[in-house]
Structures are given as C-alpha cells and as structure tokens.
Design an enzyme around this catalytic site. Structure first.
Site, PDB file in Angstrom:
ATOM      1  CG  ASP A  78      19.825  29.100  18.264  1.00  0.00           C
ATOM      2  OD1 ASP A  78      19.893  29.072  19.502  1.00  0.00           O
ATOM      3  OD2 ASP A  78      20.451  28.314  17.536  1.00  0.00           O
ATOM      4  CD1 TRP A 102      15.810  23.279  22.066  1.00  0.00           C
ATOM      5  CD2 TRP A 102      15.680  21.056  22.126  1.00  0.00           C
ATOM      6  NE1 TRP A 102      16.373  22.806  20.908  1.00  0.00           N
ATOM      7  CE2 TRP A 102      16.301  21.439  20.917  1.00  0.00           C
ATOM      8  CE3 TRP A 102      15.484  19.700  22.372  1.00  0.00           C
ATOM      9  CZ2 TRP A 102      16.746  20.511  19.974  1.00  0.00           C
ATOM     10  CZ3 TRP A 102      15.911  18.768  21.430  1.00  0.00           C
ATOM     11  CH2 TRP A 102      16.548  19.182  20.246  1.00  0.00           C
ATOM     12  CG  ASP A 201      23.335  26.172  13.569  1.00  0.00           C
ATOM     13  OD1 ASP A 201      22.237  25.600  13.564  1.00  0.00           O
ATOM     14  OD2 ASP A 201      24.119  26.134  14.534  1.00  0.00           O
TER      15      ASP A 201
END
Length: 594
Positions: A78, A102, A201
């Site tokens: 992101d 990741w 987020d």
C-alpha cells in the site's frame, strides 16, 4: 491493508508459498525458471551510509517500471502517508526492504517534485523488533496551526500498530519537523486504542467547517471497543489536536449493501459482494460546471471471508456532515486485477485530488516473477466529478505531469481504416517499453477492434473492444447488453523468463463495460510500461490496470480488427522518458528490520 491474518508467521508462509505454488512448481520442474533463477538477483545493500545512486531497468531487470514507482529492492504494497509540503510530494509505503515477500512491514519513504521522478530515502517507520509491532497503513497531514504541539507545519503521520504477539491493531501517530527527513513516533501512542485484531488504516484530514481533524479508519469485521459492540465498516473520529480522538459514527457494510441494492448499476464484472473494507480515503470534490460538491469515500474491498479473494477498489459517492457519511452511489475505481489500496495526497497545492494505488493483486503477488523486488504503484490519477444525465460521474485521468515525459512522437494517424489484412501502424516507429497511446476509434462494421502491446515473436498483451459482449472471453462480464473492453495477458510472457505466468484461466483476462460515445466512437488512453499496462477509457469514465511480464525484446505495437472494418479517427503514440529511481538516504533513515 495487510496480508490476511497479520501474524509474523504470515510472511514466512507467503515466502514458502513462493516455491510451492502451482506456477512455481511448474517452473522448477519444467523448462521454465523463476526470474530470480534465470536473471539473478539485482538487490542492493542499501544502508544509511550509502552515497546517492540511481537504479534503472535493464535486460537483467526487465520488469522494473520506467515511469511507475517501484522500490530499489524488497517488497512493497500500500501507498501510505501521501502529503505535499514545501514543493515536495511525499510517498510513504508498506515495505519489507530485505526480501521480496510480505514480512515485518514498516514504512519506506520516497519524494518527488513532479510525481514521476522519485528519490528513495530508506525506512522512516521501522518495524518494532522489541515489541514485535509492525507499522501498517495510514496517511499524513500538515499541521499548519500546530494543533498537536509538535511544531508549526509539522508533518503528522497516522498509522496502525499491528501487534503480532497479542494480536491487536491500534492507531498511532508520528511526526516530522524537517519535512520528512526524520520521523519521531509520538511517545503517548496509541492515540486510538482497541483490543480488536482487525482495526486499521487511519486516514486523517482537516475539516474546515468544524475546525477539527477527522479520521476515517476501518473496523474490518464486527468487533467491540471496551465492551461496546461495533459493526464492520468505516469508523469516523474527530479531534481538535490530532491526539485525543472522539468516536462519531460508523458507515457500515450493512448500510452499503442496502444502498447498493437500490441502485441500478452498469458497473459489470464484479458483483456487490463485500466482506471487508480497508484503506479508506474520504474527501470532498466539486461537481464541475455546478456550484455543488459531493463527498467520495474510497475503500479497498475484499469479498470472501479471508478478505483478499478478487479484491477491488470502490468509490462511494455521497455526503458528509462532519459526523456521518451517507452514500448515494458507487463506482468501481478500476476493472483490472492490479489496483488496490488507493489513497490521495493531502495539502495538494493546486487543490487537485490525486490518488495513487498499489499495482498489485493479493492472490498472486507473493509469487510474481521478481529480480530482488516485488510491487509497484499505479500512475498518479486526478479524480474529478462531473454531472451526468442521471447521476454524478466520477472520472480518473493520469496527472498532467505525465505529458512532461513525452519524448518523441512515434506514430500519428487520422482517418485510417483497420481491416483483418491491414494495420495502419505498419511502417511507423510505434514500438517501445514505455509508451503513451491515445486513440479515438470507430468500431464501424468490425466485431472486434484493438491493440497488441509489448508484442514479440510470441508475446502479446491484447486490448480488445467487443461490440457484441457475448463474444467476450471473460465469462462473468456483465451486463450482457453492454459492449466490453477486454485486456488479455494469456500470452504476455511466452518468450521471456516469466514463462507463461498468466496461464489461461489463471487471472489471464479481465473486462469492463464500455458504451460508445455519441457518434459511436470509443476513446482510449493506454499507458504501457515494462510491467504495468493502464487503460483510461472514454475520458476517464472507465479504467483498468494489469501487470504483465514480457520479454525485454517484446516491444512492438499493432492494431487489429476482426469480422469487419474499423476506423481510426485519430491516434498518436508517444515514447515516454524512463525515470530512474534516485537513492538518497537521510540521517534519519533506518536500515529496516530483517
């Protein structure tokens, strides 16, 4: 946004899957080899003591984009902390710098003055090894009035602290008083506490009517806050000082589903299945040509229980009164596989709303071919609203700065016919790895018309307009009466080391409905890069982003028509200047966690 269950072992399992997945198994037992085997690693040992340098794509690193941001090494997903300040666009991003998968996520940092020529500055929010806390996604703002007390014009970064040991996710802040060179975590973190494992987020903006900050943050699943039940959705908080936050409301997934059920939509391809939202972005836009405004809530969508099967990006259009968001309509942000987690720059100097997304797709990103790095960003897009016949239309265009990359006009056509035996691009200089194609096409009598890009002896990525949607190879294209624009990458990597990565039936094609404009034409702006193809259709009314992994020498462009003749009203092909990635480490840069 994060990879599924957010445990430390998740990165390890993703790493393991990169050798066990069906595609990689085929490569290691058959004639093909992974890019890391065939090409070798190009990873760098970047530390805070390194001198400035540049990284460019090459035959040894054939998929490093020419004009899309990608990291020097490691894994990114992101975009985070997008903010403009003192002539600089800041791009922070989810990053694992030392391996292309990741794991132990932290915030990398890059800056640009023009949104295309980027300089990498290393890690600014490192993984907390002592407490086993990752730094998940968030946003950034400029505190012009020093409401938080960190200093006038301080940058405040909002992010999620993901506790791998507990596990819980809480909201935190950090600040910079030197325009991002050094970043200091706030010693009173977290600023929004929770015992919820899926709460992340944060995105913060200044709400002028109430002279306070607003935070939108995703409660991914139904949960609770200190014993109070909270439904899944986008939560809204307010604060006078960016530190002490008050809960205002939740726009729930249930409300969304109820609203969508009453909307007649021609979005096509995707159904309305929504199981999770993450990476929210809330902003107000003027409706061009009117005195009105609407609010847009951009959300990243997962539609299976694990949240990352067939992910997509949605724009929800409605109103916001400082306390609650109410939805009126929905538009799919992108019909390709590879556009997710889009957020926008705060404090943009020309009052443009510019978003950028991760050019990636969770189901396969851990196994895409790599040469020491994985992941890139989309081209920055300006988002606007226009008044349509029956509803407000959202449009997306590449930012105007893209035009500054144009070097040479490789081909220019007008009033040319395309038939099964005639390609008017023959004999032109239309070829390259970094291109912009602009075309207005009248399908005329042809059943199919389109382009082949990154074409080689056997490679091709195919962009086809099907006037009869029943001819589309994408089985879930809908509604059936609307013509379809299809991107096929089945043969996009036949010749090179990627070894047929997008096999037939394996995310090899995607489709979007595209009604012809008045006069029967379609208008396409196609951005071709070394591993990303983006399509903006009919003045930004529809967009599509997809990864490709062609051979370095597959550079041709051609036109085709089937079962009839089509007409090129006008067409131009530009060669775009590649933008090497500069590297300049600050004293406040971190090497990052291993």
């Amino acid at each position: 946004m994060v990879q599924n269950n957010h445990s430390q072992s998740e990165g390890e399992s993703l790493k393991e899957s990169s050798t066990l997945n069906r595609r990689n198994l085929m490569r290691t037992t058959g004639s093909g080899l992974l890019a890391t085997t065939a090409l070798g690693s190009t990873s760098l040992n970047v530390s805070a003591t390194d001198a400035a340098e540049q990284i460019e794509g090459s035959e040894e690193d054939p998929w490093r984009p020419g004009f899309h941001f990608a990291p020097p090494q490691g894994w990114i997903n992101d975009p985070n902390g997008l903010v403009y300040h003192d002539g600089i666009y800041h791009l922070f991003f989810q990053y694992h710098p030392h391996d292309p998968w990741w794991e132990d996520i932290q915030w990398g940092h890059a800056t640009s003055r023009d949104l295309f020529n980027w300089t990498y500055h290393g890690i600014k929010l490192p993984f907390d090894d002592e407490n086993n806390i990752a730094k998940f996604s968030g946003a950034a703002t400029v505190d012009k009035e020093n409401t938080a007390g960190f200093g006038e014009e301080a940058l405040i970064l909002s992010y999620t602290g993901a506790h791998f040991d507990d596990p819980i996710q809480d909201q935190r802040i950090a600040y910079s008083t030197d325009n991002g060179k050094t970043v200091t975590p706030y010693d009173g973190n977290p600023v929004v506490d929770t015992n919820d494992p899926e709460f992340r987020d944060p995105n913060v903006f200044w709400y002028e009517p109430d002279q306070r900050w607003i935070m939108v943050v995703s409660r991914v699943y139904d949960g609770d806050d200190d014993g109070e039940e909270r439904p899944a959705g986008i939560e809204i908080y307010s604060s006078k000082d960016h530190i002490n936050w008050t809960y205002e409301s939740t726009f729930t997934i249930a409300e969304y589903k109820e609203t969508v059920a009453g909307i007649e939509t021609d979005d096509g391809v995707y159904d309305d299945g929504v199981d999770i939202w993450e990476c929210p972005d809330l902003f107000e836009l003027p409706i061009e040509g009117t005195d009105e405004t609407k609010w847009v809530l951009t959300v990243s969508v997962g539609n299976t229980q694990d949240g990352h099967d067939n992910p997509r990006e949605d724009h929800l259009i409605g109103d916001f009164d400082g306390h609650e968001f109410t939805m009126e309509d929905r538009m799919i942000a992108d019909y390709g596989y590879d556009y997710y987690a889009a957020i926008s720059w705060d404090n943009e100097p020309d009052d443009r709303r510019i978003q950028i997304g991760w050019a990636g797709h969770w189901p396969y990103m851990g196994i895409i071919p790599e040469t020491g790095w994985r992941g890139s960003m989309s081209v920055p897009r300006e988002v606007t609203l226009e008044e349509g016949n029956d509803y407000v239309e959202l449009r997306q265009h590449p930012v105007a700065e893209l035009e500054d990359l144009r070097q040479e006009t490789l081909a220019e056509l007008s009033s040319e016919m395309i038939t099964p035996g005639r390609d008017p691009l023959d004999g032109t200089d239309a070829e390259g790895r970094s291109l912009e194609i602009r075309a207005t096409i009248d399908p005329h009598t042809a059943d199919e018309v389109g382009f082949r890009v990154r074409e080689g002896a056997n490679d091709e990525s195919r962009i086809t307009y099907y006037t009869d949607p029943d001819d589309s190879p994408v089985s879930d294209a809908s509604p059936s009466e609307v013509p379809q624009l299809v991107f096929q990458r089945t043969d996009s990597s036949v010749d090179g080391p990627a070894d047929d990565f997008f096999d037939e039936g394996q995310e090899d094609a995607t489709s979007m409905p595209l009604e012809p404009r008045e006069g029967g034409t379609i208008e396409l702006q196609i951005l071709v890069d070394r591993s990303v193809v983006e399509i903006f259709a009919n003045d930004g009314n529809r967009t599509m982003t997809n990864l490709v992994f062609p051979d370095w020498d597959s550079t041709d462009v051609s036109l085709f028509a089937e079962n009839g003749a089509a007409r090129i009203e006008n067409l131009v092909v530009y060669d775009l200047a590649p933008q090497p990635l500069d590297i300049e480490l600050h004293e406040g840069s971190h090497e990052g966690s291993y």
